[in-house]
Enzyme design. Structure first.
Site, PDB file in Angstrom:
ATOM      1  NE  ARG A 143      -4.168   0.230   1.708  1.00 15.21           N
ATOM      2  CZ  ARG A 143      -5.252   0.685   1.059  1.00 15.21           C
ATOM      3  NH1 ARG A 143      -5.386   1.974   0.810  1.00 15.21           N
ATOM      4  NH2 ARG A 143      -6.207  -0.129   0.666  1.00 15.21           N
ATOM      5  CD  GLU A 199      -7.119   2.978   6.263  1.00 10.99           C
ATOM      6  OE1 GLU A 199      -7.891   2.678   5.331  1.00 10.99           O
ATOM      7  OE2 GLU A 199      -6.128   2.309   6.539  1.00 10.99           O
TER       8      GLU A 199
END
Ligand SMILES: Cc1cc2nc3c(=O)[nH]c(=O)nc-3n(C[C@H](O)[C@H](O)[C@H](O)COP(=O)(O)OP(=O)(O)OC[C@H]3O[C@@H](n4cnc5c(N)ncnc54)[C@H](O)[C@@H]3O)c2cc1C
Ligand code: FES
Ligand code: FES
Lengths: 778, 490
Positions: free
Chosen positions: A324, A727
């Site tokens: 990620r 997030e």
């Protein structure tokens, strides 16, 4: 109007979608009635567990004498690796996290044994009597050390597109540098905990503070060598998770279940804060190297990046996290020629794990640093260089992993925020201030975020829900998501209320329970309301369809004539209260219960070739942060923050604003005061709030202006066109870091780039001030 | 008196048999099933365990204080009214939420909710004690309540909004009841309890204390327990016996005798704050940044000194101000310059059975310029990496006297004697200060730890001298990132 008799005359339900519905547990939080695992009344005879931990970073266990401990007062049970009937592992992916050390220890804090006694004091006292002899082995404690020795938890991974090296070689300007980025402790206020109650036969019920009940279930079953169906995990709410409770709660749950089954008594394992911080993983720290070629405008022509992160002693979720970070190496920028090498370093430290953003913030951190440094080199406003490099809306819009960015709104958000925050004027004022202020300097920076939404492990993108309507018209809702403060339960209940057109008070939200909704994914990747909202909607729609069909039949009308109004249904000219309809349906033997299921569409990814569409969509936002820095001490303070964030069409603006603010503050904390510090033996010395400093109340900027982007609407068909929020805004904390850097640069009249490492503690800031001053002189 | 007596849930509770170091938090959760109060750290840092203790003030009314239940020992409750998050709704009497609670609900100031009970109690104490304080005061009030979820904004809003609501009718009778019950507990008598094996003594006078300490030289003295509490919760130390100073009346006095402030060893930071700030405004600012409201409500300057830590915040300021420490053993009292009390790391000039009676802080002479600076990773509720204090006397621009003392730079709080010497008799000029900064390198050899490296400590200590110089010579310069910025120039 009483809760029991819904108002069937109004034209809008209470608590539908897009409404500012307050958190469902708010009133229970404030009077102490909200139950967390440690608050559940303890079953009679319950045992308390203490974990014996390694005191050395890397060693063979030569011998273990636990006899005195076993004989210690109140001790009912001692467990080591020998006492595990099943598999000695609680890892999420790779099978490399032993519940108890087997023959060797690989970090300070690694569990070696568990001792269960009548009270926690007795268990702790007993644990001190364990005698363990080690034969110490050389330990790898830093990323640098691991890189040098080629110590990795998995193979390095490379993502490349175009000709990065070639374009760097021919570029007019080149910067080559490196930067360190620290990790971060989740510091959920409620520490890790699990309580297990043994049941009949092979059954066990575990109350676990986890973001991922299904995985806890699998791990407990695996450790006990029983089928999954023997294990039930229940979680009502967490006192914070932030990723820290995604994979590792399986350890506490497994140990408590092992004790419960071994003794036939209930057993609780609650980690003391210090043990929690030593034993469980944190956000991955990174060492970055980069080389970038760019033109006079600051346009990046080629960039080469090296990511080296600290996995710790095992994989945990490192591969997905490091991936990620790679997926976010571009942030909002078009990088036609790019190469990213990623190394996942194995060290003799605790196994790092998920933390809000899951590698994404780290990936963004690097490209923002690169851009900032380019701007400094060209003596340009970083904002201008950022905009210059933005992805286009219709062209120059393909990510390094070959996904087309179809929903780019960063241009608009940036422009709006630049305007509303008065960025240009303030920047000029700040430069003026700095000319005259000898000790205190101000800095300002504006940074964007584009954050990919979906688990990059495609199969995880599925969710289930269960909806029952009882004959009085009240609704019970259950889904696989975990409530950890983010307001998920409220949002999903809003969806169900909206679907049935009933007041939200009629919807009861219940604890997440593996026996109700099976095979769930972690509540993580910001996907909670996207996926569980959709699953709950699907369940509600199934019942709603049945009720619609039924109503049509009852009133001899066609299905199209059935209209769902607040707390009632209209069929032609007749209206029937929802409660009455439900009762009628029951009497006519219509099922009032349904499961719902959702799998995120469109996503796929070929990791080997780094190609695909790992994300369903992107979330965007931007922040402007202003800081004040003391150049004699390095102390710094955020003084103003302006945020504009895109949450699509917000399901619940109040909750979303809370998420944005909390995330920003957490992100800023990561890059300023929150410093993890290991000593030379590999012992974490910042293992409690006394030494590890998350933002306190006064650290919040006094002037904080947060807005949700009004034009926001998800281009994809998500739940009511909302976007994930958990997030992405954390990444906006990066603006605070760059604002500090900007303030430091003023010391040399912006001649020398401060090249600050993170976190920007007072110490790092002062050292950077000193360094830049010296560099300017020479 | 051989039982612990306190007011809880409207009743006078009497406990004759109790573990002397059993924490209030554990008692609530384990014995009373009152699980609204949470444990987040068991070391006084997170505030999840915040409760409010009300005590009878000298005027007979109740004084409300927020405290960390995790590091308060049960017998320390003697003579107090313990209020927890579960009390507030009940006290409203009409089933409604208390205005503090309602404000938190309305502003969405709880997310995961784990910090919330503690925040409710901190704000409840604020609500009772102050009317619509400004945001800085709210920050101070909440410095010891960590919230990882909200980013604090809504909580700060709640701290304003709560004043829009009014307390229910149950409050007045509940207070009256508590007052009448508290009056049943004699305030001038010592108290002792034990669990049969271990003992807790709470003498009422320093003579009684001296006597007891003589009898039990191995006793652990406890004032606010903000250090000792952690020995129990974090190190599992078994203390026997415990002698508590909180009820020793003559240690709980703060007096101005014209030349000196005599600060009794039992005086808490909260109690001393204003009095000291009047004399030494910047020392007041330092106290504002020691621990949190909860810590300052319990912790004492006496404890800070007696603890002997090289990173305690008050010793540098006290030493720079030339404070003395009064020590008592039996009926003997001696006085010592505070700097001499600290012999080396872990060693103080204190005899067996001798205790700190008071700190004698000279009233600030009008020609003394005083500043203190605390350097820590976080501004609030943090332990110093370095803490420096400066007291300067100038005569026509010449340094007549200067005292520089730092914590965090050596094994004890220590003066920069060489730097001082290099300045005395010299012009108070930038050039001389720069020289003194170099000289200071000979004064200290700081260490590296998780709070800072040796290099940073040295660099910042030197720079603080420069900051002190700038603040004393340039009346316009801005030097303060936090706090009352004018303090740089008063
Ligand atoms: C969360 C938290 C934050 C803190 N922040 C700070 C900070 O910012 N700055 C700072 O300096 N400190 C800080 N401390 C440490 C502590 O609060 C101070 O040292 C405080 O002054 C101790 O006082 P006390 O009354 O609580 O002492 P206690 O814990 O009761 O006692 C401390 C020591 O002194 C001894 N003692 C106490 N009184 C006497 C006496 N009269 N005679 C002889 N011996 C005595 C005790 O036996 C013990 O050894 C913090 C502590 C906590 C828990
Ligand atoms: S539990 Fe953290 S301060 Fe008491
Ligand atoms: S609401 Fe979660 S810690 Fe404050």
């Amino acid at each position: 109007m009483s809760k029991l008799i819904p108002d069937i005359t109004k034209d809008k339900i209470a608590g539908g979608v897009y409404q500012n519905k307050l958190h469902d547990s708010g009133h229970k939080h404030v009077n102490g009635q909200a139950v967390y695992v440690d608050d559940i009344p303890e079953p009679h005879g319950m045992l308390h567990i203490y974990m014996g931990m390694s005191t050395v970073a890397h060693a063979k266990i030569k011998s273990m004498d636990l006899s005195e401990m076993r004989a210690s007062e109140g001790v009912a049970c001692v467990l080591t690796v020998e006492d595990i009937p099943g598999i000695n592992d609680y890892s999420p992916v790779k099978g490399d996290d032993p519940i108890f050390a087997e023959g060797k220890v690989e970090f300070i804090g690694q569990p070696i044994f568990a001792v269960a006694a009548d009270t926690i004091d007795l268990a702790r006292a007993a644990a001190k009597k364990a005698v363990i002899e080690y034969e110490e082995l050389p330990a790898i404690l830093t990323i640098a050390d691991a890189m040098e020795k080629g110590s990795y938890v998995s193979d390095p991974h490379v993502m490349a597109r175009g000709d990065a090296d070639g374009r760097i070689a021919t570029a007019k300007h080149v910067i080559k540098n490196s930067v360190e980025l620290g990790g971060q402790e989740q510091f959920y206020l409620e520490g890790m905990i699990a309580m297990s109650i043994p049941g009949e036969d092979d059954e066990v019920k575990v109350y676990s503070s986890t973001q991922h009940p299904s995985e806890v279930q699998h791990n407990v079953a695996k450790a006990l060598a029983v089928p999954d169906h023997a294990v039930t995990i229940e979680t009502r709410r967490l006192g914070g998770g932030f990723g820290g409770k995604e994979s590792q709660p399986a350890l506490m749950a497994s140990v408590s279940a092992l004790v419960a089954k071994a003794t036939g008594r209930a057993a609780k394992l609650r980690l003391d804060r210090d043990d929690d911080m030593v034993m469980t993983g944190k956000r991955h720290d990174f060492h970055f190297e980069y080389e970038v070629g760019f033109n006079d405008d600051g346009l990046i022509e080629g960039v080469s990046m090296l990511h080296a992160c600290r996995a710790g002693y095992s994989s945990d979720l490192t591969d997905a996290i490091a991936d990620r970070a790679m997926f976010h190496c571009d942030n909002v920028y078009w990088l036609p020629n790019i190469k990213v090498e990623s190394y996942r370093c194995k060290t003799n430290t605790v196994s790092n794990t998920a933390f809000r953003g899951f590698g994404g913030p780290q990936g963004v951190f690097l490209i923002e640093r690169i851009i900032d440094e380019i701007a400094a080199k060209l003596d340009k406003d970083p904002l201008e260089v950022r905009q210059k490099n933005f992805y286009g809306v219709d062209d120059n819009n393909v990510t390094p992993y070959h996904m087309t960015v179809e929903d780019n709104v960063i241009h608009e958000i940036f422009e709006e925020l630049e305007e509303s925050s008065d960025y240009q004027k303030r920047r000029a004022e700040i430069r003026e201030f700095n000319k005259h202020s000898k000790v205190l300097k101000k800095g300002i920076a504006m940074t964007p975020v584009k954050f990919g939404i979906s688990f990059t492990t495609t199969f995880l993108n599925q969710a289930g829900a269960l909806v029952h309507i009882y004959t009085d018209g009240s609704v019970k809702l259950n889904h696989g998501g975990i409530e950890m403060g983010q307001g998920l339960f409220t949002k999903v209940a809003q969806v169900v209320a909206e679907e049935f057109q009933i007041d939200i008070e009629r919807v009861k939200i219940t604890a997440t329970d593996t026996s109700k909704v099976p095979n769930t994914s972690a509540t993580a990747a910001s996907s909670g309301s996207d996926m569980n909202g959709m699953a709950a909607q699907a369940a509600a729609r199934t019942i709603k369809q049945r009720l619609t069909d039924f109503a049509a039949t009852q009133f001899q009308a066609s299905v199209e004539d059935v209209e769902w109004l607040p707390n009632r249904v209209r069929v032609g000219s007749e209206e029937i209260a929802f409660t009455d309809l439900v009762k009628q349906a029951y009497l006519n033997r219509i099922s009032l219960s349904s499961t719902g299921y959702y799998a995120t569409p469109k996503i796929h990814y070929d990791r080997e070739n780094c190609k695909g569409r790992p994300f369903f969509y992107f979330s965007y936002g931007a922040a402007v942060t202003e800081v004040l820095v003391d150049t004699l001490t390095g102390e710094n303070k955020i003084t103003r923050v302006d945020i504009l964030h895109d949450v699509g069409k917000s399901l619940n603006p109040t909750i979303d604003l809370g998420q944005v603010e909390g995330a920003y503050v957490q992100g800023a904390g990561w890059l300023t005061t929150e410093e993890l510090w290991w000593d030379q033996t590999g012992r974490l010395r910042t293992h409690a709030p006394s030494t590890y400093k998350i933002p306190a109340c006064s650290d919040r900027a006094e002037d904080m202006r947060i807005s949700l982007w009004e034009k926001g609407k998800n281009a994809e068909e998500t739940i009511y066109r909302s976007k994930a929020v958990g997030e992405p805004p954390l990444v906006l904390g990066i603006s605070a870091f760059h604002a500090i850097s900007d303030a430091i640069a003023s010391v040399t009249d912006y001649e020398v780039y401060p090249a600050l490492d993170a976190p920007a503690t007072a110490e790092r800031v002062l050292m950077a001030v000193d360094r830049t001053k010296k560099a300017a002189k020479s | 008196m051989t039982s612990l007596q306190f007011v809880f849930r409207g009743e006078l509770r009497e406990i004759a048999d109790i573990d002397p170091t059993y924490s209030v938090l554990r008692w609530l959760r384990e014995e009373e099933g009152a699980v609204g109060t949470k444990e987040g750290c068991a070391e006084g840092d997170c505030g999840a365990c915040t409760v409010v203790l009300a005590e009878l003030g000298s005027d007979g009314s109740l004084e409300y204080k927020a405290l960390n239940a995790c590091i308060q020992f049960m017998p320390m409750l003697h003579g107090k009214w313990l209020l927890t998050v579960e009390d507030l709704e009940a006290l409203q009497a009409d089933g409604s939420l208390h205005p503090v609670q309602q404000a938190i609900v309305d502003t969405s100031a709880s997310q995961c909710g784990f910090c919330t009970p503690g925040i409710v109690m901190s704000l409840f104490a604020l609500y009772r004690n102050e009317n619509r304080p400004n945001v800085n005061r709210v920050n101070d009030c909440l410095a010891g309540n960590l919230c990882r979820c909200t980013g604090y904004g809504p909580i700060i809003d709640a701290a304003q909004k709560m004043y829009d609501g009014t307390e229910g009718e149950g409050f007045t009778p509940a207070e009256a009841n508590a007052i009448s019950l508290l009056k049943l507990i004699p305030s001038d008598q010592g108290m002792s309890v034990s669990d049969g094996e271990r003992h807790f003594f709470a003498p009422a006078s320093s003579d009684e204390l001296a006597e007891l300490y003589k009898k039990y030289p191995n006793a652990t003295l406890v004032a606010g327990a903000t250090d000792v509490g952690l020995w129990v919760t974090k190190m599992q130390r078994v203390l026997e016996p415990v002698i508590y100073l909180g009820r020793v009346r003559d240690l709980r006095e703060i007096k101005d005798n014209g030349d000196n402030l005599i600060i009794g060893a039992g005086i808490t930071y909260s109690e001393a704050h204003q009095v000291i700030a009047e004399q030494y405004p910047d020392f007041g600012e330092l106290i504002r940044r020691i621990g949190s409201t909860q810590v300052r409500n319990a912790g004492t300057i006496g404890g800070n000194v007696a603890n002997g830590s090289p990173i305690g915040d008050t010793p540098p300021a006290l030493i720079a101000a030339d404070a003395k420490v009064l020590l008592q053993k039996g009926s003997d009292i001696r006085e010592l310059p505070l700097q001499d009390f600290f012999i080396e790391y872990g060693k103080q000039d204190r005899f067996e059975s001798e205790f700190v009676k008071a700190i004698k802080l000279p009233n600030r002479a009008s020609d003394v310029i005083f500043r203190s600076y605390k350097i820590s990773k976080r501004f609030d509720q943090d332990i110093s990496a370095a803490c420096g204090a400066f007291a300067l006397k100038l005569n026509d621009g010449i340094v007549k006297d200067i005292r520089i003392c730092f914590g965090g730079m050596a094994g004890t709080p220590a003066r920069a004697k060489q730097a001082e010497a290099s300045l005395i008799g010299q012009n108070w000029s930038e050039e001389n200060v720069e020289k003194a900064m170099q000289v200071m390198e000979g004064d200290y050899t700081p260490m590296t730890d998780m709070r800072a490296t040796a290099d940073y400590r040295m660099m910042v200590a030197k720079n603080l001298l420069m900051k002190f110089y700038l603040e004393t010579t340039d009346t316009q310069i801005e030097t303060r990132v936090v706090g009352e910025k004018e303090l740089a120039h008063v």
